[in-house]
Design an enzyme around this catalytic site. Structure first.
Site, PDB file in Angstrom:
ATOM      1  N   LYS A  41       1.683  -0.557   8.283  1.00 49.53           N
ATOM      2  CA  LYS A  41       2.252   0.164   7.137  1.00 49.53           C
ATOM      3  C   LYS A  41       3.424   1.044   7.599  1.00 49.53           C
ATOM      4  O   LYS A  41       4.461   1.113   6.932  1.00 49.53           O
ATOM      5  CB  LYS A  41       1.166   1.013   6.467  1.00 49.53           C
ATOM      6  CG  LYS A  41       0.068   0.175   5.789  1.00 49.53           C
ATOM      7  CD  LYS A  41      -1.140   1.020   5.391  1.00 49.53           C
ATOM      8  CE  LYS A  41      -2.283   0.165   4.877  1.00 49.53           C
ATOM      9  NZ  LYS A  41      -3.522   0.927   4.609  1.00 49.53           N
ATOM     10  N   GLN A  88      -6.562   6.799   5.605  1.00 46.32           N
ATOM     11  CA  GLN A  88      -7.097   5.461   5.852  1.00 46.32           C
ATOM     12  C   GLN A  88      -8.618   5.468   5.868  1.00 46.32           C
ATOM     13  O   GLN A  88      -9.250   6.279   6.547  1.00 46.32           O
ATOM     14  CB  GLN A  88      -6.549   4.933   7.195  1.00 46.32           C
ATOM     15  CG  GLN A  88      -6.922   3.503   7.518  1.00 46.32           C
ATOM     16  CD  GLN A  88      -6.246   2.461   6.613  1.00 46.32           C
ATOM     17  OE1 GLN A  88      -5.185   2.699   6.041  1.00 46.32           O
ATOM     18  NE2 GLN A  88      -6.869   1.304   6.480  1.00 46.32           N
ATOM     19  N   ASP A 116      -2.692   5.538  -3.017  1.00 44.82           N
ATOM     20  CA  ASP A 116      -3.832   4.627  -2.855  1.00 44.82           C
ATOM     21  C   ASP A 116      -4.519   4.354  -4.200  1.00 44.82           C
ATOM     22  O   ASP A 116      -5.281   3.401  -4.318  1.00 44.82           O
ATOM     23  CB  ASP A 116      -4.885   5.290  -1.948  1.00 44.82           C
ATOM     24  CG  ASP A 116      -4.938   4.666  -0.567  1.00 44.82           C
ATOM     25  OD1 ASP A 116      -4.615   3.469  -0.445  1.00 44.82           O
ATOM     26  OD2 ASP A 116      -5.323   5.382   0.375  1.00 44.82           O
TER      27      ASP A 116
HETATM   28  N1  GUN Z   1      -8.996   0.719   4.113  1.00 51.06           N
HETATM   29  C1  GUN Z   1      -8.986  -0.578   3.718  1.00 51.06           C
HETATM   30  N2  GUN Z   1      -8.136  -0.737   2.668  1.00 51.06           N
HETATM   31  C2  GUN Z   1      -7.609   0.474   2.424  1.00 51.06           C
HETATM   32  C3  GUN Z   1      -6.658   0.936   1.448  1.00 51.06           C
HETATM   33  O1  GUN Z   1      -6.136   0.205   0.599  1.00 51.06           O
HETATM   34  N3  GUN Z   1      -6.354   2.262   1.533  1.00 51.06           N
HETATM   35  C4  GUN Z   1      -6.930   3.092   2.436  1.00 51.06           C
HETATM   36  N4  GUN Z   1      -6.588   4.380   2.412  1.00 51.06           N
HETATM   37  N5  GUN Z   1      -7.811   2.696   3.332  1.00 51.06           N
HETATM   38  C5  GUN Z   1      -8.133   1.385   3.323  1.00 51.06           C
END
Ligand code: GUN
Length: 294
Positions: free
Chosen positions: A57, A101, A124
């Protein structure tokens, strides 16, 4: 460049590249106003998969011209310290989005953490206000990136959701539940009849066999076999499972690809779209902050 895939394989990387290209134009518009989207990443502990995901990311932010900042906290960080960090990020004007995350260590409440990110920076889509807006069909919130990316994949692959039987495997907060909420909305790229299957569902196979669109987000390696899929169905594989050191999805790709109408590869299907939608939400957050549309 031609697609490296057979005709029925959805090239998630190519579609994500298209989305990112469109965002590039929006970022250029912001730049004309001396504005730059900014995104903070927070990682707690040293989960190896989270490291990889956040790394990807960050890299995409760099390529697109989105400012990013990553905070890494040790595994034993008290919840109050994480909440204090989020408070600081909430009031940092360079940052339009905050992503914490998942998964978080067991001693930290994900619900409290996600509720502490201000809704306007919740790229998110996990804050209760944004979850509520999604349920109500209010486009003014943020939609979780993975299911939003799947809708984009379906739309850009000309897979009709209108009136379709959509069967989702998995009721997690990140994919299954928001996916169901999006697909059942009244409106374009939605209007599906949704079935949400989970661990207490009886005879999952019979539900799957009805599906025009089958979305597997169940976290079980190669769970979806060819005898569970209606010929011609669109099959979307969200799973990331590690088996003997190898990553495999929730779908037995080699067998299902032979009868599916369309199918996502894994990797190279849903994953790149999740990242593209995170960038999309971040650009939208910056535009809203600067009083532009969206
Ligand atoms: N862990 C797995 N997928 C995601 C997501 O889309 N956002 C976040 N913050 N953590 C994740």
């Amino acid at each position: 460049m031609t697609s490296p895939h057979p005709d029925n394989v959805i090239d998630g990387r190519a579609i994500a590249a298209c989305v990112l290209g469109e965002l590039g134009q929006r970022i250029a518009e912001l730049k004309k106003r001396s504005a730059q989207p900014g995104l903070a990443f927070v990682r707690v502990g040293d989960d190896p998969a989270s490291k990889v995901y956040v790394g990807r990311k960050e890299k995409t932010c760099g390529e697109l011209g989105i400012f990013s900042e990553t905070k890494v906290l040790p595994n034993d960080t008290p919840e109050r310290d994480l909440l204090a960090l989020i408070d600081t990020l909430n009031s940092d004007e360079r940052l339009h989005g905050i992503l914490v995350q998942a998964p978080l260590p067991a001693h930290i409440s994900e619900a409290r953490v996600y509720s502490s990110v201000m809704p306007q920076k919740d790229v998110d889509g996990f804050h209760p206000v944004n979850v509520g807006k999604l349920m109500l069909g209010d486009a003014g919130g943020f939609r979780p990136c993975t299911p939003a990316g799947i809708l984009e994949l379906l739309a850009r692959s000309n897979i009709r959701t209108q009136g379709a039987e959509a069967v989702i495997l998995g009721r997690g907060n990140i994919v299954g539940k928001p996916m169901a909420a999006m697909l059942c909305q009244k409106g374009k790229n939605a209007n599906a009849t949704v079935t949400l299957c989970h661990s207490a569902t009886r005879d999952i196979r019979s539900h799957c066999l009805r599906a025009d669109i089958l979305i597997a987000a169940i976290g079980a390696a190669e769970f979806v076999k060819a005898d569970m899929v209606k010929p011609g169905a669109a099959v979307i594989d969200v799973g990331v499972n590690r088996v003997n050191g190898k990553l495999v999805g929730d779908v037995d790709f080699a067998a299902v690809q032979k009868l599916a109408g369309k199918i996502t590869p894994n990797p190279g299907g849903v994953g790149p779209m999740t990242i593209a939608m995170l960038m999309h939400n971040t650009v939208t957050a910056a535009e809203r902050f600067h009083g532009m549309t969206h």
